[in-house]
Design a protein around this motif. Structure first.
Motif, mmCIF file in Angstrom:
data_model
loop_
_atom_site.group_PDB
_atom_site.id
_atom_site.type_symbol
_atom_site.label_atom_id
_atom_site.label_comp_id
_atom_site.label_asym_id
_atom_site.label_seq_id
_atom_site.Cartn_x
_atom_site.Cartn_y
_atom_site.Cartn_z
ATOM 1 N N GLY A 283 2.188 9.379 -6.094
ATOM 2 C CA GLY A 283 2.334 10.470 -5.762
ATOM 3 C C GLY A 283 3.277 10.769 -6.643
ATOM 4 O O GLY A 283 3.672 11.450 -7.310
ATOM 5 N N ILE A 284 4.448 9.841 -7.635
ATOM 6 C CA ILE A 284 4.937 10.038 -8.861
ATOM 7 C C ILE A 284 3.919 9.945 -10.109
ATOM 8 O O ILE A 284 4.259 11.065 -10.462
ATOM 9 N N MET A 285 3.255 9.290 -10.453
ATOM 10 C CA MET A 285 2.063 9.953 -11.378
ATOM 11 C C MET A 285 1.684 10.672 -10.946
ATOM 12 O O MET A 285 1.938 11.909 -12.700
ATOM 13 N N LEU A 286 1.236 10.951 -10.648
ATOM 14 C CA LEU A 286 0.741 12.621 -9.981
ATOM 15 C C LEU A 286 1.671 13.609 -10.410
ATOM 16 O O LEU A 286 1.706 15.115 -11.254
ATOM 17 N N ALA A 287 2.745 13.485 -9.963
ATOM 18 C CA ALA A 287 3.906 14.594 -10.082
ATOM 19 C C ALA A 287 4.410 14.408 -11.611
ATOM 20 O O ALA A 287 4.621 15.343 -12.116
ATOM 21 N N GLU B 29 2.424 13.850 -14.167
ATOM 22 C CA GLU B 29 1.543 14.801 -15.090
ATOM 23 C C GLU B 29 1.003 15.753 -14.313
ATOM 24 O O GLU B 29 0.614 16.654 -15.512
ATOM 25 N N ALA B 30 1.272 16.834 -13.217
ATOM 26 C CA ALA B 30 1.849 17.794 -13.204
ATOM 27 C C ALA B 30 3.192 18.530 -13.844
ATOM 28 O O ALA B 30 3.521 19.603 -13.790
ATOM 29 N N LEU B 31 4.234 17.890 -14.593
ATOM 30 C CA LEU B 31 5.234 18.590 -15.470
ATOM 31 C C LEU B 31 4.997 18.692 -16.204
ATOM 32 O O LEU B 31 4.025 18.991 -16.953
ATOM 33 N N PRO B 32 5.701 20.458 -16.247
ATOM 34 C CA PRO B 32 5.273 21.524 -17.406
ATOM 35 C C PRO B 32 5.758 21.166 -18.653
ATOM 36 O O PRO B 32 5.345 21.717 -19.848
ATOM 37 N N ASP B 33 6.587 20.296 -18.277
ATOM 38 C CA ASP B 33 6.870 19.021 -19.508
ATOM 39 C C ASP B 33 6.468 18.347 -20.088
ATOM 40 O O ASP B 33 5.422 17.483 -18.449
ATOM 41 N N GLY B 34 6.348 18.173 -21.392
ATOM 42 C CA GLY B 34 5.611 15.972 -21.808
ATOM 43 C C GLY B 34 6.788 15.432 -20.944
ATOM 44 O O GLY B 34 8.226 15.331 -21.569
ATOM 45 N N ALA B 35 6.263 14.375 -20.720
ATOM 46 C CA ALA B 35 6.717 13.126 -20.640
ATOM 47 C C ALA B 35 6.501 11.919 -21.568
ATOM 48 O O ALA B 35 5.502 11.502 -21.204
ATOM 49 N N ILE B 36 6.961 11.233 -22.198
ATOM 50 C CA ILE B 36 6.420 9.640 -22.780
ATOM 51 C C ILE B 36 7.543 8.589 -22.793
ATOM 52 O O ILE B 36 8.782 8.939 -22.926
ATOM 53 N N THR B 37 7.090 7.172 -22.324
ATOM 54 C CA THR B 37 8.046 6.694 -22.043
ATOM 55 C C THR B 37 7.444 5.181 -23.205
ATOM 56 O O THR B 37 6.569 5.033 -24.140
ATOM 57 N N LEU B 38 8.677 4.555 -23.798
ATOM 58 C CA LEU B 38 8.997 3.762 -24.901
ATOM 59 C C LEU B 38 9.188 2.833 -24.425
ATOM 60 O O LEU B 38 10.225 2.831 -23.136
ATOM 61 N N ALA C 150 0.877 -0.583 0.120
ATOM 62 C CA ALA C 150 0.035 0.136 -0.003
ATOM 63 C C ALA C 150 1.152 0.814 0.051
ATOM 64 O O ALA C 150 1.005 2.367 -0.835
ATOM 65 N N LEU C 151 1.706 1.136 0.989
ATOM 66 C CA LEU C 151 2.813 2.503 0.873
ATOM 67 C C LEU C 151 3.538 3.337 -0.970
ATOM 68 O O LEU C 151 3.491 4.162 -1.331
ATOM 69 N N LEU C 152 3.612 1.246 -0.953
ATOM 70 C CA LEU C 152 4.434 1.628 -2.550
ATOM 71 C C LEU C 152 3.459 2.130 -2.990
ATOM 72 O O LEU C 152 4.078 2.746 -4.190
ATOM 73 N N ASN C 153 2.550 1.526 -3.352
ATOM 74 C CA ASN C 153 1.634 1.400 -4.164
ATOM 75 C C ASN C 153 1.355 3.532 -4.153
ATOM 76 O O ASN C 153 1.009 4.588 -5.278
ATOM 77 N N ALA D 162 10.878 -1.216 -28.624
ATOM 78 C CA ALA D 162 10.726 -1.395 -29.816
ATOM 79 C C ALA D 162 10.483 -0.109 -30.515
ATOM 80 O O ALA D 162 10.066 0.517 -31.756
ATOM 81 N N MET D 163 9.920 1.176 -29.517
ATOM 82 C CA MET D 163 9.438 2.343 -29.296
ATOM 83 C C MET D 163 8.744 2.430 -29.366
ATOM 84 O O MET D 163 8.519 3.204 -30.469
ATOM 85 N N HIS D 164 7.586 1.624 -28.720
ATOM 86 C CA HIS D 164 6.449 1.790 -28.333
ATOM 87 C C HIS D 164 5.734 2.936 -27.922
ATOM 88 O O HIS D 164 6.321 2.261 -26.257
ATOM 89 N N LEU D 165 4.393 3.379 -27.964
ATOM 90 C CA LEU D 165 4.338 4.281 -26.801
ATOM 91 C C LEU D 165 3.465 3.075 -25.525
ATOM 92 O O LEU D 165 2.728 2.560 -25.512
ATOM 93 N N THR D 166 4.139 3.394 -24.798
ATOM 94 C CA THR D 166 3.595 2.092 -23.280
ATOM 95 C C THR D 166 2.739 3.106 -22.408
ATOM 96 O O THR D 166 1.688 2.973 -21.599
ATOM 97 N N TRP D 167 2.985 4.684 -22.267
ATOM 98 C CA TRP D 167 2.414 6.067 -21.225
ATOM 99 C C TRP D 167 2.651 7.223 -21.595
ATOM 100 O O TRP D 167 4.392 7.609 -22.489
ATOM 101 N N CYS D 168 2.095 8.401 -21.269
ATOM 102 C CA CYS D 168 2.516 10.175 -21.559
ATOM 103 C C CYS D 168 1.303 10.186 -20.593
ATOM 104 O O CYS D 168 0.264 10.147 -20.584
ATOM 105 N N ASN D 169 2.144 12.055 -20.141
ATOM 106 C CA ASN D 169 1.885 12.298 -19.743
ATOM 107 C C ASN D 169 0.225 13.795 -20.217
ATOM 108 O O ASN D 169 0.733 13.349 -21.612
ATOM 109 N N GLN D 170 0.224 14.268 -19.406
ATOM 110 C CA GLN D 170 -0.918 14.848 -20.406
ATOM 111 C C GLN D 170 -0.307 16.177 -20.957
ATOM 112 O O GLN D 170 -1.225 16.648 -22.243
#
Length: 432
Positions: free
Chosen positions: A94-98, A100-109, A86-89, A112-120
């Motif tokens: 918190g990391i995911m919310l942070a 999402e709140a970044l002023p810069d865009g973040a994209i993980t691949l 539960a603490l790790l979750n 094979a350079m396929h999209l796995t996640w990105c923030n708003q």
């Protein structure tokens, strides 16, 4: 285990006593009965343990005999692992919310350079839809040849600048690709559209200042070289006076440019102006007197001025804005043209200062750039009439500092209407 051995020992002792009293067959029967009872009790306990295993988050069943010593540490370990998870979750959330709140865009691949996640922010920058684009190649999502060349390199020592052209919207993105983890990639995007515009504005400003000062400096240096190299007796008094007059005009022109630049710098140093109530009609009448001198009786002036209408602000700044709009109308209105100056209060409580002329007008493509520094629709005409190219830029900043709005309406060949509209909060009358 010890409890089980003790229980067997007790039943054996009970069987021996019964055997000694009632006979060996009775003793063995009692001992066998004890073993059967122990087996039945153990079966019940195992059944309760089985039900607990199906709902392992619940506390273990109490009083399950020898199984208590086994289940208790297992349950304590499970409860501790659950708390740690539960603490790790919470940390991950918190990391995911942070992220999402970044002023810069973040994209993980993935590898094979396929999209796995990105923030708003990244979605806004590139136009990603995480649900639809997850698992797709970034090269199919971000279709830019320069990005493809950049991403296919073996290393990425620096970012790349991408110009994203979308219908009705242009963005400039700084994109940096890097490795992280094992076989994973991270793309960081930063919107530098405004930074690029500011840099372009800065370069244009430096170039414009240099250009504006070059002409008067060239004239000054040319006349000074002429006066230095030519014998004194070769120039008549009339020629010398003419040269000196021209040099003075160019020096005054440079002085006017520098003064306007200092005014702009002062206006930009603070976003708002407080000041005191200023009687605008006095400033407008003064500007009209100066305007008639500049016009040299070549224009018709129409006045519609409310006398007792005040604006809370800085008098010198308001006087500059009033004069700039009137002076521009005089400069760009041909002889015998009409210039209408109005100062009134609207039904909504806004105070409006407007200057309308019947001059040459402004083409629609030039209207958005009129308030830029040194921007001129007709450079030759503006210089000929003594303009510095900074008047409307100053007026715009004066309007901003007084919470006012500068509006411009014009049609090429049919005249223009410039208005300063002040909010009701800055308007007052002598009664108030």
């Amino acid at each position: 285990m010890i409890k089980t051995i003790i229980s067997i020992g007790l039943w054996a002792a009970l069987g021996w006593l019964c055997g000694a009293w009632l006979g060996p067959h009775t003793g063995w029967g009692v001992f066998s009965l004890g073993l059967v009872v122990m087996i039945l009790v153990s079966g019940v306990q195992l059944s309760r343990i089985g039900r607990w295993v199906s709902d392992i988050d619940a506390p273990p069943p109490p009083s399950v005999g020898p199984w208590d010593e086994i289940l208790a540490p297992i349950y304590r370990k499970l409860r501790k692992d659950k708390q740690d998870l539960a603490l790790l979750n919470r940390h991950v959330d918190g990391i995911m919310l942070a992220a999402e709140a970044l002023p810069d865009g973040a994209i993980t691949l993935d590898e094979a350079m396929h999209l796995t996640w990105c923030n708003q922010t990244a979605s806004d920058h590139i136009g990603l839809d995480l649900k639809a684009d997850r698992g797709h190649s970034i090269f199919n999502i971000l279709r830019a040849p320069e990005f493809a060349r950049y991403a296919r390199q073996t290393s990425w020592p620096g970012p790349i600048l991408l110009h994203m052209d979308k219908p009705g919207q242009e963005k400039t993105l700084l994109v940096q690709l890097t490795r992280y983890g094992v076989g994973q990639f991270l793309i960081v995007t930063r919107d530098v559209t405004q930074v690029e515009k500011l840099e372009t504005t800065r370069k244009d400003f430096v170039a414009n200042v240099s250009h504006e000062l070059r002409t008067p400096l060239t004239v000054l240096s040319g006349f000074l070289e002429t006066l230095r190299d030519m014998p004194e007796e070769s120039l008549s008094a009339e020629q010398r006076l003419r040269y000196q007059t021209l040099m003075l005009e160019q020096a005054q022109r440079m002085q006017a440019i520098v003064a306007d630049l200092l005014t702009l710098s002062t206006l930009e140093s603070s976003p708002h102006a407080e000041g005191e109530p200023v009687r605008m009609s006095t400033l407008i009448h003064t500007a009209l007197q100066q305007g008639r001198i500049l016009s040299n009786d070549q224009h018709v002036f129409v006045e519609n001025i409310a006398e007792d209408l005040y604006i809370t602000g800085i008098e010198t700044e308001l006087a500059s804005a009033v004069s700039n709009l009137l002076t521009n109308a005089i400069r760009y209105t041909p002889k015998d043209g009409t210039i209408t100056v109005s100062w009134y209060i609207s039904e909504g409580g806004h105070a409006c200062y407007s200057v309308q002329d019947t001059g040459i007008g402004i083409a629609s493509q030039d209207l958005p750039r009129l308030t830029e520094r040194f921007y001129r629709v007709d450079r030759g005409r503006s210089r000929a009439t003594g303009g510095t190219g900074l008047g409307l830029a100053i007026t715009k900043h004066v309007a901003m500092r007084h919470n006012a709005e500068l509006t411009i309406h014009s049609r090429f060949g049919a005249g223009s209407l410039f208005s300063l509209i002040f909010p009701p909060a800055r308007v007052s009358t002598p009664d108030q």
